[in-house]
Scaffold this motif. Sequence first.
Motif, PDB file in Angstrom:
ATOM      1  N   MET A   1       0.835  -1.197   0.000  1.00  0.00           N
ATOM      2  CA  MET A   1       0.000   0.000   0.000  1.00  0.00           C
ATOM      3  C   MET A   1       0.875   1.254   0.000  1.00  0.00           C
ATOM      4  O   MET A   1       0.593   2.225  -0.679  1.00  0.00           O
ATOM      5  N   MET A  65      -7.365  -6.367 -15.499  1.00  0.00           N
ATOM      6  CA  MET A  65      -7.326  -5.618 -14.240  1.00  0.00           C
ATOM      7  C   MET A  65      -6.973  -6.509 -13.052  1.00  0.00           C
ATOM      8  O   MET A  65      -6.809  -6.017 -11.941  1.00  0.00           O
ATOM      9  N   GLY A  66      -6.942  -7.815 -13.271  1.00  0.00           N
ATOM     10  CA  GLY A  66      -6.600  -8.715 -12.180  1.00  0.00           C
ATOM     11  C   GLY A  66      -7.755  -9.031 -11.244  1.00  0.00           C
ATOM     12  O   GLY A  66      -7.555  -9.540 -10.150  1.00  0.00           O
ATOM     13  N   PHE A  67      -8.995  -8.736 -11.659  1.00  0.00           N
ATOM     14  CA  PHE A  67     -10.147  -9.056 -10.815  1.00  0.00           C
ATOM     15  C   PHE A  67     -10.479 -10.543 -10.866  1.00  0.00           C
ATOM     16  O   PHE A  67     -11.025 -11.095  -9.923  1.00  0.00           O
ATOM     17  N   ARG A  83      -0.559  -7.520 -11.895  1.00  0.00           N
ATOM     18  CA  ARG A  83      -0.637  -6.913 -10.560  1.00  0.00           C
ATOM     19  C   ARG A  83       0.522  -5.951 -10.320  1.00  0.00           C
ATOM     20  O   ARG A  83       0.360  -4.883  -9.727  1.00  0.00           O
ATOM     21  N   GLN A  86      -0.068  -2.739 -12.058  1.00  0.00           N
ATOM     22  CA  GLN A  86      -1.013  -1.893 -11.337  1.00  0.00           C
ATOM     23  C   GLN A  86      -0.347  -1.216 -10.157  1.00  0.00           C
ATOM     24  O   GLN A  86      -0.585  -0.039  -9.882  1.00  0.00           O
ATOM     25  N   ARG A  87       0.493  -1.954  -9.441  1.00  0.00           N
ATOM     26  CA  ARG A  87       1.179  -1.341  -8.294  1.00  0.00           C
ATOM     27  C   ARG A  87       1.990  -0.140  -8.733  1.00  0.00           C
ATOM     28  O   ARG A  87       2.146   0.813  -8.004  1.00  0.00           O
ATOM     29  N   VAL A  91      -1.628   1.075 -15.349  1.00  0.00           N
ATOM     30  CA  VAL A  91      -2.932   0.872 -15.984  1.00  0.00           C
ATOM     31  C   VAL A  91      -3.958   1.853 -15.435  1.00  0.00           C
ATOM     32  O   VAL A  91      -4.156   1.935 -14.233  1.00  0.00           O
ATOM     33  N   ALA A  92      -4.614   2.596 -16.330  1.00  0.00           N
ATOM     34  CA  ALA A  92      -5.713   3.457 -15.903  1.00  0.00           C
ATOM     35  C   ALA A  92      -7.009   2.880 -16.443  1.00  0.00           C
ATOM     36  O   ALA A  92      -7.019   2.275 -17.513  1.00  0.00           O
ATOM     37  N   TYR A  93      -8.095   3.072 -15.681  1.00  0.00           N
ATOM     38  CA  TYR A  93      -9.350   2.437 -16.046  1.00  0.00           C
ATOM     39  C   TYR A  93     -10.472   3.472 -16.082  1.00  0.00           C
ATOM     40  O   TYR A  93     -10.643   4.236 -15.142  1.00  0.00           O
ATOM     41  N   PRO A  95     -14.389   3.544 -16.225  1.00  0.00           N
ATOM     42  CA  PRO A  95     -15.487   2.588 -16.083  1.00  0.00           C
ATOM     43  C   PRO A  95     -16.719   2.952 -16.912  1.00  0.00           C
ATOM     44  O   PRO A  95     -16.851   4.076 -17.376  1.00  0.00           O
ATOM     45  N   VAL A 100     -20.757   3.289 -11.725  1.00  0.00           N
ATOM     46  CA  VAL A 100     -20.381   4.348 -10.791  1.00  0.00           C
ATOM     47  C   VAL A 100     -21.572   4.729  -9.922  1.00  0.00           C
ATOM     48  O   VAL A 100     -22.699   4.809 -10.411  1.00  0.00           O
TER      49      VAL A 100
ATOM     50  N   ASP B 154      -7.915   5.831   1.352  1.00  0.00           N
ATOM     51  CA  ASP B 154      -7.845   4.570   0.618  1.00  0.00           C
ATOM     52  C   ASP B 154      -9.199   3.868   0.641  1.00  0.00           C
ATOM     53  O   ASP B 154      -9.658   3.341  -0.374  1.00  0.00           O
ATOM     54  N   PHE B 160     -15.621   3.873  -3.573  1.00  0.00           N
ATOM     55  CA  PHE B 160     -16.131   4.623  -4.721  1.00  0.00           C
ATOM     56  C   PHE B 160     -15.968   3.834  -6.019  1.00  0.00           C
ATOM     57  O   PHE B 160     -16.895   3.739  -6.821  1.00  0.00           O
ATOM     58  N   ASP B 161     -14.795   3.280  -6.257  1.00  0.00           N
ATOM     59  CA  ASP B 161     -14.540   2.601  -7.523  1.00  0.00           C
ATOM     60  C   ASP B 161     -13.434   1.563  -7.308  1.00  0.00           C
ATOM     61  O   ASP B 161     -12.256   1.888  -7.332  1.00  0.00           O
ATOM     62  N   HIS B 164     -10.775   1.106 -10.121  1.00  0.00           N
ATOM     63  CA  HIS B 164      -9.769   2.166 -10.123  1.00  0.00           C
ATOM     64  C   HIS B 164      -8.827   2.028  -8.934  1.00  0.00           C
ATOM     65  O   HIS B 164      -7.616   2.221  -9.059  1.00  0.00           O
ATOM     66  N   ARG B 166      -7.852  -0.618  -7.519  1.00  0.00           N
ATOM     67  CA  ARG B 166      -6.846  -1.623  -7.891  1.00  0.00           C
ATOM     68  C   ARG B 166      -5.793  -1.030  -8.797  1.00  0.00           C
ATOM     69  O   ARG B 166      -4.602  -1.302  -8.663  1.00  0.00           O
ATOM     70  N   SER B 167      -6.258  -0.205  -9.758  1.00  0.00           N
ATOM     71  CA  SER B 167      -5.335   0.302 -10.768  1.00  0.00           C
ATOM     72  C   SER B 167      -4.330   1.290 -10.192  1.00  0.00           C
ATOM     73  O   SER B 167      -3.329   1.589 -10.819  1.00  0.00           O
ATOM     74  N   ILE B 168      -4.606   1.851  -9.000  1.00  0.00           N
ATOM     75  CA  ILE B 168      -3.596   2.713  -8.390  1.00  0.00           C
ATOM     76  C   ILE B 168      -2.807   1.953  -7.333  1.00  0.00           C
ATOM     77  O   ILE B 168      -2.118   2.540  -6.512  1.00  0.00           O
ATOM     78  N   GLY B 169      -2.920   0.622  -7.361  1.00  0.00           N
ATOM     79  CA  GLY B 169      -2.062  -0.200  -6.516  1.00  0.00           C
ATOM     80  C   GLY B 169      -2.645  -0.561  -5.165  1.00  0.00           C
ATOM     81  O   GLY B 169      -1.970  -1.176  -4.348  1.00  0.00           O
ATOM     82  N   LEU B 170      -3.909  -0.162  -4.891  1.00  0.00           N
ATOM     83  CA  LEU B 170      -4.515  -0.548  -3.615  1.00  0.00           C
ATOM     84  C   LEU B 170      -4.998  -1.993  -3.705  1.00  0.00           C
ATOM     85  O   LEU B 170      -5.219  -2.512  -4.787  1.00  0.00           O
ATOM     86  N   ARG B 174      -8.058  -6.563   0.885  1.00  0.00           N
ATOM     87  CA  ARG B 174      -7.414  -6.348   2.178  1.00  0.00           C
ATOM     88  C   ARG B 174      -8.042  -5.153   2.899  1.00  0.00           C
ATOM     89  O   ARG B 174      -8.275  -5.183   4.101  1.00  0.00           O
TER      90      ARG B 174
END
Lengths: 303, 286
Positions: A1, A65-67, A83, A86-87, A91-93, A95, A100, B154, B160-161, B164, B166-170, B174
Amino acid sequence: MVQTRAARGHHAGVEASLDVAGVTVAYPNGTLALENASFHLGPGTIAGLVGVNGAGKSTLFKAIMGFVAPSAGEVRIAGLPAREAQRRGIVAYVPQSEEVDWSFPVLVEDVVTMGRYGHMGFLRIASRDDRKKVDTALERVGMSAFRKRQIGELSGGQRKRVFLARALAQEGLVMLLDEPFTGVDVATEQAIVALMRDLRTEGHLMLVSTHNLGSVPDYCDEVVLVRRTVLAAGPTATTFTQANLEKAFGGVLRHFRIEGAALHDDDDRRSVTVLTDDERPVVFYGAEKTSDQPLPRASEENP
Amino acid sequence: MPDLLAPFAYGYMVKAMWVSALVGATCAFLSCFLMLKGWSLMGDALGHAVVPGVALAYLIGLPFSAGAFVAGGLAALAMQFVRSQTRLREDAVIGLVFTAFFAAGMLLVSINPTSINVQSIVLGNILAISDWDALQVVVVSAVTLGVLLVVWKDLMAVFFDEAHARSIGLDPTRLKILFFTLLSAATVAALQTVGACLVIAMVVTPGATAYLLTDRFPVLLTIAVAVGALTCFVGAYLSYFVDGATGGVIVTLQTLVFLTAFYLAPRHGLLAQRRRREAAIVEAAR
């Protein structure tokens, strides 16, 4: 994180690419959503992801997206496992609107700022650089004037622009856009296409799922055709053909064929074929696609 | 005229007021997230599900918070298990599991009336709380609030999304597990303050009130926490005079604050909406 700024850099030395190799996705209830799907996309590309509803487009997005974890095969983004990419915020998403919660208490600028979270420290406090990038992103999609609005107060086109701005602020090299043209006005559609072209010159890779078949050749360099697997993938000119589309959509699309006396007064044996997924139709004349000009929506009375 | 400062003269009252305020603030913070996800009833479920753990812990002399945690975790697992193995909908599963746990708790308490009484679990007993229990409540609340202050952005991104986030590494999974852990912790603390039946108000009403007053998440949190802390503090204070259950007074206060916002909120309140509608009609008639 927790990530340090230095670890991310600005994706220095990383080139956008997307490799899907033999990906199979099976859901717990036993359905095989995707089987042995493979394609490759490189930097500076706008690629259209085309297929009927339920063909596996969203499963493919989820796998990227790794879902969902593929039961076989592998997704690599910019040469990295999904993964890891993404870390690093590669990758930008963007939706679909239905995904939303529009009553969520966030303003336009808050949403775009969330695009920067991956670049911030663990308390997610925006630096001056972050704020500047948020401003620039809002400016680029023409939403600066709306930054203090709650997102639910926006029109369909404006909502799309906000999420595009979030992707811009994130500076993702690879962008996944899920139905960006559904429910937007023509002006927004053109603005989105123009923006994607700019991003293409900047080296971004965009994968765009769409039902708007008619405009695919207008802006897509490459096309990925999906039906339970990747049927065909490659440059639009050689992949987005009548034969491939009929394979991908056979029996599902509205399909009109106009030929013989209805079309010609001479010996010309060519025919006009209209394929539509209920948005802008794609029209083939003879063997070739006729033009990139927008065509009026086909009506059901056609033969 | 009663002496308004009288409650402050008693150590147990001062303790009750401050501990309640802390618990109220913690629950209110969580309520902002719960309410936005439509998970409000999870708070109710948890509040009831921890009861057998609390009862058992008192019975065998363990800290009540440990027992509550174990019971809460077991309930969550049971819900997950029933849900994955049947076609039942989520609300039915929650209803089944939490009543089963609550019933087990009631049974335990009534068979062993010496350890604690039913009333203190159902209605809370903050005025008579022991120092050891108060310490547990304070530690649990303070840790929960501390963690929330670090991760709230976080959590907001995930709620919210998720894609997204996930895509910023969260890691959404968890973070959601962390959220539910914090929620159970807060529930355990609230159990001591207002009792099992009213826990849900503590983790819903402040957030719902704040939601009517703002469109910004940080403001939402601030208002909710202020409402939660104040109503709990004042509620504990007032319960000295009305000689009633503290939980009842606190939740009544929270409801009054909610109703005020419901009518008078500047943008999302009933009066504001009516005013706007009338203005639109006048505009159209012109």
